[in-house]
Design an enzyme around this catalytic site. Structure first.
Site, PDB file in Angstrom:
ATOM      1  N   HIS A 266       0.836  -1.201   0.000  1.00 54.82           N
ATOM      2  CA  HIS A 266       0.000   0.000   0.000  1.00 54.82           C
ATOM      3  C   HIS A 266       0.868   1.248   0.000  1.00 54.82           C
ATOM      4  CE1 HIS A 266      -3.141   2.822   1.008  1.00 54.82           C
ATOM      5  NE2 HIS A 266      -4.034   1.860   0.878  1.00 54.82           N
ATOM      6  N   ARG A 330      -2.551   1.477  -6.651  1.00 52.27           N
ATOM      7  CA  ARG A 330      -1.664   1.217  -5.512  1.00 52.27           C
ATOM      8  C   ARG A 330      -0.305   0.673  -5.907  1.00 52.27           C
ATOM      9  NH1 ARG A 330      -5.927  -1.508  -1.149  1.00 52.27           N
ATOM     10  NH2 ARG A 330      -7.043   0.428  -0.762  1.00 52.27           N
TER      11      ARG A 330
END
Lengths: 637, 258, 238
Positions: A266, A330
């Site tokens: 992330h 991401r």
């Protein structure tokens, strides 16, 4: 081992409806004759346990926390997707299906993803009925937002605590069944072994984390909903207790492990501050809607951000991906951050960080507007870093967050072991090689509320079950091997703590099997991990006894399994000689540094079969066919 | 920085406990409070002493598993902050900290700083839910919820069930926890059919579990990491009294969630 | 620990009890009793305070007030009985709630740190018994004339008894201390009332505090002014 996906025939939009009709039913009066074990009490586990109990099955549910409400689903912030098209902006089941397949970089099973998109709408209805306080418009209708770069607004949310609220909904439904006596709940119990009788999953062995008692539990089917294994990286956004033990024990009993190398990093987490770090905290991706990401143009620039003039800043996402800019997916945003830090342009004391700057947004919208939108996130950042993000830009860095890999399951969510069902993040899932934002909550609840309750009935109705007792040799041998393992940990009495091994393993995984992977790096890791594992079994120190709360002992069991799983992840990453989604092999990239898939050779799921402790596991493949969404290269430029 | 810790050590539920003093040396102000304990524990293990047992899981302030009383304050001195989100920069070099477990009869200590909060689950199990078996739900937008009601409901639903309210209350009362759930469900139209029964059942269970009563000190509100206000207790009292005075016994029992 | 709750359906649901049992048996019901009796007692002290103030109008006025009170003995005894019952229930609720709370926190913290609890809320358990003792003394002092330190009790001469009784400094000091306790008790009690009866809401929160403050100042001010006036020589025997 044969991988039979059991996907029903017919057009994709009719498969699930047709299958639901074709599956056999269990007579209501007979349901109470079946016992189901559900391991894990997160979104998938709690929703499954509650729903199965409502149907009339006898359910036993297990979690390692002190109450089922603490499962790590609770930490999900952003939201949950559903193809409601409430906003009249062109969303549909097919579009959610399409976006998810594409987002997964064409490495997921089309039929499963379509089913997920179909039931997404029921999930929202179910959660509203349970009292999940979703955000509302003034007219009382449900509010939506666009999330993670999606082009439609299909994300439902409850402030920045959507996971918490959905989990509480499922937890309350579960507690209701516990109160009615339909579910027996075992808190602070950790599954240690899967028990097979005649090749079918028929129970588990647990350790009571308070008394240390090792016990067998008999059932007619076992459901694993134990979450992901991103804690293999030691530092991750997962909870400290998240582990791979349940699925790893199942793998070693014959369940195939699908795509272990697919991990999601992330991009917006708070950077590491030092050796002592135990956990990384995610900052909601929504911050990227208004914040601009940059690093200095010059290497090793140690000036404070305010002193760096505009002309000497590199807004690298806006430069490389002009159309998506700071909202790039991401995996792309994470790799770009790593690239600039590798160049020596990272910021903060460690050089592993990039700025997320709201100066423009403050000017454009005013500080109050930003405070209204992100106030709680700014406060959290301030609590953790001690810096005021209203005055200095935030620093962020990618962190391990989610795993798309997990136990392989067929269309019925059953693993290669009959009677062993796997739900949520623990299965190899519907997300292919990369998961889109706000899709994990959707999958966990889809599996638990709407899929497993149908497919498990079909399994019961199609098989005969002899009555077993825990005195059967299969349970006794599971108990004795568990007890022996506990004794082994306690008897080593070496020189290093469990955490020191975990930290070292995490370092190896992050360096060689993290955001960028190379053949050479993976081979290095494949040498280092077995050496470390060998040292662990000789030199770990676990004090105390097995007959009490012993947190070092609990950790030792988990780390021992991570030390084996890490190796399988590297092996899978090595053999997947392409880049796709969260799996980026540096050898396979386009001229401008984008992931380069090899559809010719790798349009398949890799499912690994355990072959014995000292043997190399066997790689099986399940070919993937894309009949409804055509293979294409993702482009976010 | 260096910190002196006086930590409650207790082998198990039935054992006698006592304070033991430890030194935490070379602590970085960037460490979280639990990371400081991790460092102390690593040192203890290497010295051959058993590490301090404490509950924790997500370490991002949402799971509700952690909780240590630091110098008399549940979750430590910082407002609206769980123990895991508390950082050592809140303390000074040379500070002496006394670490104790949650103290309440309904939360027995099971080891060192770990307590058993199972009573909370048992209170939820008797009524902290809306009966909505899977598959019964109407369309999400068929139930309109005014924005202000949804927001208020969410304020209450933010409770993480950590038990700091009980730990902070000089009476060991769980009223803030129970009130938060009653308020969360009571603000929503979906929660109305079971509202009376919920209040009666949850309050009765709360009493049976051996929690104390509210004398309006406000300590719970001050300790709550999610800043749940005590007006919700007033709301619970209202719901309970209304149900207790005006709901006939047969009806209260008949509307049983099952 | 396998913390599965006992099957709720199997046990007698407390929801099925009679309404009186539900109220008297539950902690919130006991707080209702505390609050309602508190309201009654507050009403009494307001009336008592207003009656007392007639002392400033002179001996005849307050003596007439004393006579008027005894004009209807049946009513007087009904009120007395009602007050006694209120006090009894107030104390019963206090004890029931307190035993529960003491049992709920058998072990305190080594280090205590109060954040929000006020001095008034923490001293309720002391100001209550002090007031109880004061009321008994007060009745023996002025109603029955059993204990009369420093003065001679004159049956029927309220003004004389009041001024003479309070002229003795230790007694006046005790009255003032008791009134300070009353202030603390009433302030926290009135504010708590809004909570216990479920009237309090965010938008009423500051109103409840203000009402409690004004009420306390008015009532206790009205009481305490008398011993002060006696000590200051403003009220004296002719």
């Amino acid at each position: 081992m044969e991988l039979k996906s059991n996907v029903p025939a017919g057009p994709i939009e009719q498969k699930w409806t047709k299958h639901k009709f074709e599956m056999k039913l269990v007579n209501p009066a007979n349901k109470r004759k079946y016992t189901v074990i559900v391991v894990g009490s997160g979104l998938a586990g709690a929703s499954a346990a509650a729903t199965l109990a409502e149907l009339g099955y006898q359910v036993k549910c297990y979690c390692y926390q002190d109450t089922p409400r603490r499962a790590h689903s609770i930490a999900a912030q952003g939201g949950i997707n559903a193809a409601k098209n409430y906003q009249n902006d062109g969303d549909s089941v097919f579009r959610l299906f399409y976006d998810t397949v594409k987002g997964g970089d064409f490495r997921s099973r089309e039929s499963n993803v379509h089913r997920l998109a179909e039931v997404s709408v029921n999930i929202i209805d179910q959660c509203v009925a349970q009292g999940v306080p979703f955000a509302r418009e003034y007219g009382g209708m449900l509010s939506n937002r666009s999330f993670g770069g999606a082009q439609v607004s299909r994300t439902f949310y409850a402030r920045g605590q959507t996971g918490q609220q959905l989990l509480l909904g499922a937890y309350q439904a579960l507690e209701r069944q516990i109160g009615l006596g339909a579910v027996k709940m075992f808190t602070r119990h950790e599954m240690q072994e899967l028990i097979l009788v005649d090749g079918r999953a028929r129970g588990i062995v647990t350790r009571d984390m308070i008394s240390g008692k090792i016990e067998s539990h008999v059932a007619d089917a076992v459901v694993l909903a134990t979450g992901g294994y991103a804690s293999v990286f030691y530092l991750s956004t997962n909870a400290k207790g998240c582990n791979t033990t349940a699925i790893w024990r199942a793998y070693k009993k014959g369940a195939a492990f699908g795509n272990p190398c697919y991990t999601q990093i992330h991009p917006t987490c708070i950077p590491v501050t030092g050796e002592h770090q135990s956990k990384l905290t995610l900052m909601s991706e929504s911050l990227r809607n208004d914040g601009r990401i940059w690093v200095p143009k010059k290497k090793g620039d140690t000036r404070s951000p305010a002193q760096i003039p505009e002309a000497e800043r590199d807004y690298y996402l806006e430069r490389k991906y002009p159309s998506y800019g700071n909202l790039a997916p991401r995996d792309i945003a994470s790799r770009a951050a790593k690239a600039v830090c590798d160049e020596g342009r990272g910021v903060g004391s460690t050089g592993l960080g990039v700025y997320l700057d709201f100066a423009d947004a403050f000017q454009r919208l005013g500080v109050d507007k930003i405070r209204e939108r992100y106030g709680n996130l700014f406060d959290m950042y301030e609590r953790i870093t001690g810096e005021n993000p209203y005055q200095v830009p935030m620093r962020i860095y990618p962190a391990a967050h989610y795993v798309m890999g997990g136990l392989w399951v067929d269309y019925n969510l059953m693993s290669t072991i009959p009677g062993l069902f796997v739900l949520g993040e623990a299965n190899f899932s519907d997300h292919g090689a990369n998961r889109l934002g706000a899709s994990a909550l959707m999958q966990g609840l889809a599996d638990g509320y709407f899929i497993l309750p149908y497919t498990i009935g079909n399994y019961f109705a199609s098989n005969k079950f002899e009555k077993l007792s825990d005195t059967h040799t299969a349970y006794k041998s599971g108990e004795s091997s568990t007890a022996a393992r506990v004794q082994k940990f306690l008897s080593i009495n070496g020189q290093r703590t469990v955490d020191s091994f975990h930290r070292e393993l995490g370092g190896i995984m992050w360096d060689f099997c993290g955001m960028g992977r190379t053949e050479k790096g993976l081979q290095t890791a494949l040498q280092k991990i077995p050496t470390l594992r060998e040292e662990f079994w000789k030199n770990v120190r676990v004090l105390g006894t097995g007959e009490e709360i012993n947190q070092s002992l609990e950790k030792a069991g988990r780390v021992a399994d991570f030390l084996e799983l890490g190796e399988l992840m590297c092996l899978d990453a090595l053999e997947r000689r392409e880049s796709c989604g969260g799996h980026f092999r540096e050898e396979f990239q386009t001229a401008d540094g984008e992931a380069l898939r090899d559809d010719q050779n790798f349009t398949h799921v890799a499912a690994w079969e355990f072959a014995g402790d000292a043997k190399k596991p066997v790689r099986h493949v399940e070919p993937l066919a894309f009949e409804n969404v055509h293979l294409a290269t993702r482009s976010y430029k | 920085m260096n910190i002196t810790l006086h930590v409650w050590r207790q082998k198990n539920r039935n054992a006698e406990g006592a304070f033991v003093t430890y030194q935490a040396r070379d602590i970085s102000p960037d460490m979280s409070f639990l990371e400081m304990l991790d460092v102390v524990n690593e040192g203890l293990i290497l010295k051959g002493e058993e590490p301090i047992a404490f509950d924790h899981d997500c370490r991002e302030g949402i799971c509700g598993q952690c909780g240590v009383v630091v110098n008399g304050s549940p979750h430590g001195p910082r407002k609206a902050t769980t123990t895991c989100q508390l950082h050592m920069r809140s303390f000074k070099d040379g500070d002496e900290l006394t670490l104790e477990p949650w103290r309440a009869n309904a939360f027995p200590v099971i080891k060192d700083l770990i307590v058993d909060r199972g009573a909370f689950d048992r209170i939820i199990a008797v009524g902290g839910f809306i009966t909505a078996p899977t598959g019964n739900a109407p369309d999400g937008n068929a139930i309109l919820v005014p924005k202000l009601a949804a927001d208020r409901s969410m304020d209450a639903a933010a409770c993480i069930g950590c038990g700091a309210c009980v730990a902070a209350c000089p009476n060991g009362s769980a009223m803030l926890f129970v009130a938060a759930k009653i308020t969360h469900l009571g603000y929503l139209p979906q929660g109305q059919p079971e509202r009376d029964r919920r209040a009666l059942a949850m309050v009765a269970r709360m009493d049976e579990e051996g929690f104390g009563t509210c004398t309006n000190h406000g300590e719970c509100e001050a300790a709550c990491p999610k800043e749940i206000p005590i007006e919700f207790i007033a709301r619970m009292n209202r719901d309970f009294l209304k149900a207790a005075l005006f709901t006939p016994a047969e009806r209260a029992a008949a509307s049983d969630g099952g | 620990m396998s913390s599965s709750a006992p099957a709720v359906a199997a046990v007698q649901s407390p929801a099925a009890e009679s309404r009186l049992a539900r109220i008297l048996g539950s902690s919130i019901g006991q707080k209702l009793v505390m609050a309602v009796t508190g309201v009654i007692l507050s009403g009494f002290i307001v009336g008592h305070m207003v009656g007392n103030l007639t002392v400033f109008k002179g001996a005849e006025a307050i003596n007439a007030y004393g006579v008027a009170l005894r004009k209807f003995p049946a009513l007087l005894w009904a009120v007395r009985f009602g007050l006694l019952l209120s006090v009894g229930l107030h104390i019963w609720a206090y004890l029931a709630l307190s035993f529960k709370s003491w049992g709920a926190r058998p072990q305190g913290y080594k280090v205590a740190a109060y954040k929000e609890a006020s001095f008034a809320s923490r001293t309720m358990r002391w100001t209550g018994p002090i007031l109880g003792a004061f009321v008994i003394f007060h009745i023996l002092h002025f109603t029955t004339g059993t204990i009369t330190p420093g003065f001679a009790f004159k049956e029927g001469d309220v003004f004389h008894n009041l001024v003479a009784g309070l002229s003795y400094a230790p007694v006046a000091a005790f009255y003032i201390v008791a009134m300070a306790c009353l202030a603390l008790h009433v302030f926290h009690g009135v504010w708590s009332l809004f909570q216990s009866l479920g009237i309090s809401q965010p938008r009423y929160e500051s109103t409840a505090r203000r009402v409690a403050t004004l009420f306390t100042i008015a009532v206790v001010g009205g009481f305490v002014i008398i011993p002060i006036a006696v000590l200051a020589g403003i009220l004296k025997l002719q």
